[in-house]
Write an enzyme that holds these catalytic residues in place. Sequence first.
Site, PDB file in Angstrom:
ATOM      1  N   GLY A 189       0.776  -1.241   0.000  1.00  0.00           N
ATOM      2  CA  GLY A 189       0.000   0.000   0.000  1.00  0.00           C
ATOM      3  C   GLY A 189       0.804   1.286   0.000  1.00  0.00           C
ATOM      4  O   GLY A 189       0.297   2.326   0.407  1.00  0.00           O
ATOM      5  N   SER A 190       2.043   1.245  -0.526  1.00  0.00           N
ATOM      6  CA  SER A 190       2.824   2.491  -0.483  1.00  0.00           C
ATOM      7  C   SER A 190       2.294   3.530  -1.476  1.00  0.00           C
ATOM      8  O   SER A 190       2.351   4.739  -1.206  1.00  0.00           O
ATOM      9  CB  SER A 190       4.310   2.217  -0.718  1.00  0.00           C
ATOM     10  OG  SER A 190       4.546   1.823  -2.034  1.00  0.00           O
ATOM     11  N   ASN A 191       1.763   3.075  -2.598  1.00  0.00           N
ATOM     12  CA  ASN A 191       1.150   4.052  -3.525  1.00  0.00           C
ATOM     13  C   ASN A 191      -0.123   4.639  -2.924  1.00  0.00           C
ATOM     14  O   ASN A 191      -0.411   5.823  -3.104  1.00  0.00           O
ATOM     15  CB  ASN A 191       0.862   3.395  -4.882  1.00  0.00           C
ATOM     16  CG  ASN A 191       2.097   3.310  -5.738  1.00  0.00           C
ATOM     17  OD1 ASN A 191       2.571   4.321  -6.255  1.00  0.00           O
ATOM     18  ND2 ASN A 191       2.659   2.115  -5.874  1.00  0.00           N
ATOM     19  N   ARG A 216     -15.992 -14.579  -9.174  1.00  0.00           N
ATOM     20  CA  ARG A 216     -15.478 -13.227  -9.338  1.00  0.00           C
ATOM     21  C   ARG A 216     -16.616 -12.199  -9.319  1.00  0.00           C
ATOM     22  O   ARG A 216     -16.526 -11.138  -8.723  1.00  0.00           O
ATOM     23  CB  ARG A 216     -14.766 -13.170 -10.697  1.00  0.00           C
ATOM     24  CG  ARG A 216     -13.461 -12.465 -10.686  1.00  0.00           C
ATOM     25  CD  ARG A 216     -12.787 -12.622 -12.025  1.00  0.00           C
ATOM     26  NE  ARG A 216     -11.690 -13.563 -11.962  1.00  0.00           N
ATOM     27  CZ  ARG A 216     -10.462 -13.266 -11.522  1.00  0.00           C
ATOM     28  NH1 ARG A 216     -10.162 -12.060 -11.112  1.00  0.00           N
ATOM     29  NH2 ARG A 216      -9.524 -14.178 -11.497  1.00  0.00           N
ATOM     30  N   HIS A 248       0.646   0.906 -13.272  1.00  0.00           N
ATOM     31  CA  HIS A 248       1.314  -0.299 -13.751  1.00  0.00           C
ATOM     32  C   HIS A 248       2.817  -0.012 -13.865  1.00  0.00           C
ATOM     33  O   HIS A 248       3.215   1.020 -14.422  1.00  0.00           O
ATOM     34  CB  HIS A 248       0.739  -0.690 -15.115  1.00  0.00           C
ATOM     35  CG  HIS A 248       1.289  -1.985 -15.614  1.00  0.00           C
ATOM     36  ND1 HIS A 248       0.920  -3.197 -15.092  1.00  0.00           N
ATOM     37  CD2 HIS A 248       2.213  -2.246 -16.568  1.00  0.00           C
ATOM     38  CE1 HIS A 248       1.580  -4.161 -15.706  1.00  0.00           C
ATOM     39  NE2 HIS A 248       2.366  -3.610 -16.612  1.00  0.00           N
ATOM     40  N   ASP A 258      -4.499  -3.980 -18.613  1.00  0.00           N
ATOM     41  CA  ASP A 258      -3.432  -2.977 -18.783  1.00  0.00           C
ATOM     42  C   ASP A 258      -3.441  -2.322 -20.173  1.00  0.00           C
ATOM     43  O   ASP A 258      -2.374  -1.963 -20.698  1.00  0.00           O
ATOM     44  CB  ASP A 258      -2.052  -3.608 -18.512  1.00  0.00           C
ATOM     45  CG  ASP A 258      -1.928  -4.145 -17.096  1.00  0.00           C
ATOM     46  OD1 ASP A 258      -2.553  -3.582 -16.186  1.00  0.00           O
ATOM     47  OD2 ASP A 258      -1.208  -5.153 -16.906  1.00  0.00           O
ATOM     48  N   GLU A 290       6.701   6.023  -8.987  1.00  0.00           N
ATOM     49  CA  GLU A 290       5.267   5.686  -8.993  1.00  0.00           C
ATOM     50  C   GLU A 290       4.511   6.546  -7.987  1.00  0.00           C
ATOM     51  O   GLU A 290       3.431   7.066  -8.262  1.00  0.00           O
ATOM     52  CB  GLU A 290       5.060   4.215  -8.609  1.00  0.00           C
ATOM     53  CG  GLU A 290       5.564   3.217  -9.614  1.00  0.00           C
ATOM     54  CD  GLU A 290       5.202   1.790  -9.201  1.00  0.00           C
ATOM     55  OE1 GLU A 290       4.041   1.540  -8.868  1.00  0.00           O
ATOM     56  OE2 GLU A 290       6.095   0.934  -9.204  1.00  0.00           O
TER      57      GLU A 290
HETATM   58  C1  GRF Z   1       3.576  -1.159  -7.483  1.00  0.00           C
HETATM   59  O1  GRF Z   1       4.813  -1.367  -8.067  1.00  0.00           O
HETATM   60  C2  GRF Z   1       2.513  -1.134  -8.544  1.00  0.00           C
HETATM   61  O2  GRF Z   1       2.911  -0.525  -9.727  1.00  0.00           O
HETATM   62  C3  GRF Z   1       2.302  -2.611  -8.773  1.00  0.00           C
HETATM   63  O3  GRF Z   1       2.355  -3.180  -7.497  1.00  0.00           O
HETATM   64  C4  GRF Z   1       3.165  -2.371  -6.660  1.00  0.00           C
HETATM   65  C5  GRF Z   1       2.328  -1.986  -5.483  1.00  0.00           C
HETATM   66  O4  GRF Z   1       3.079  -1.441  -4.447  1.00  0.00           O
HETATM   67  N1  GRF Z   1       1.110  -2.865  -9.524  1.00  0.00           N
HETATM   68  P1  GRF Z   1       2.356  -0.788  -3.216  1.00  0.00           P
HETATM   69  O5  GRF Z   1       1.379  -1.822  -2.653  1.00  0.00           O
HETATM   70  O6  GRF Z   1       1.645   0.443  -3.681  1.00  0.00           O
HETATM   71  O7  GRF Z   1       3.442  -0.474  -2.237  1.00  0.00           O
END
Ligand code: GRF
Length: 195
Positions: free
Chosen positions: A14-16, A67, A111, A147, A176
Amino acid sequence: MRKIRTAVLISGRGSNMVSLVKASKGKNYPAQINLVISNNLDAAGLDKAKDLGIMALAIDHRDFKNRKQFEAALDAVLKEAKIELICCAGFMRVLTPWFVSRWEGRLLNIHPSLLPKYKGLNTHERALEAGDKEHGCTVHYVTAELDAGETILQSRMKVLPNDTPNSLAERLLPIEQATYPDALKLVATQIQSST
Ligand code: GRF
């Protein structure tokens, strides 16, 4: 201007998501993160979201027969929270055309490649194997084809001679984390001006 109600879907670290939440707390940022949902109960990102004061919950896809039923539950929670825009950020479930069409134009993903290169998994390995001099990330709209939706923003970086898949991933992550809030800002601003 009213901030656009946004949910972030995660599966792990979850860093993004954290970078989106931090950006969204800015006074003039056009989106707010109202909700974080993980399909994985153990996702570390759930606690990170709670620590930032964001409502966070897990909807375990394994609790559902298929799903479609999982997505119906996800959709119901999103609608209940009056979510207008969704950011997938390390969300490791492929979404069906049913879900994608319900959220058309309101569903973003990040992505870790310069799309259209390297759709799917193992993007860093594939960029190295191909001998690419550049790598990067793409924020794009999600469509039914994996994608393949329209690009919103892309960021690039150089591939160095001794790079490994891990070193590429490590150097790309902060890129990112900077790119996604910029992309969300663009889309939320568009929605603000169209509603
Ligand atoms: C990121 O590299 C994203 O591009 C990919 O998975 C990773 C997720 O990282 N799809 P985080 O969970 O946001 O740290």
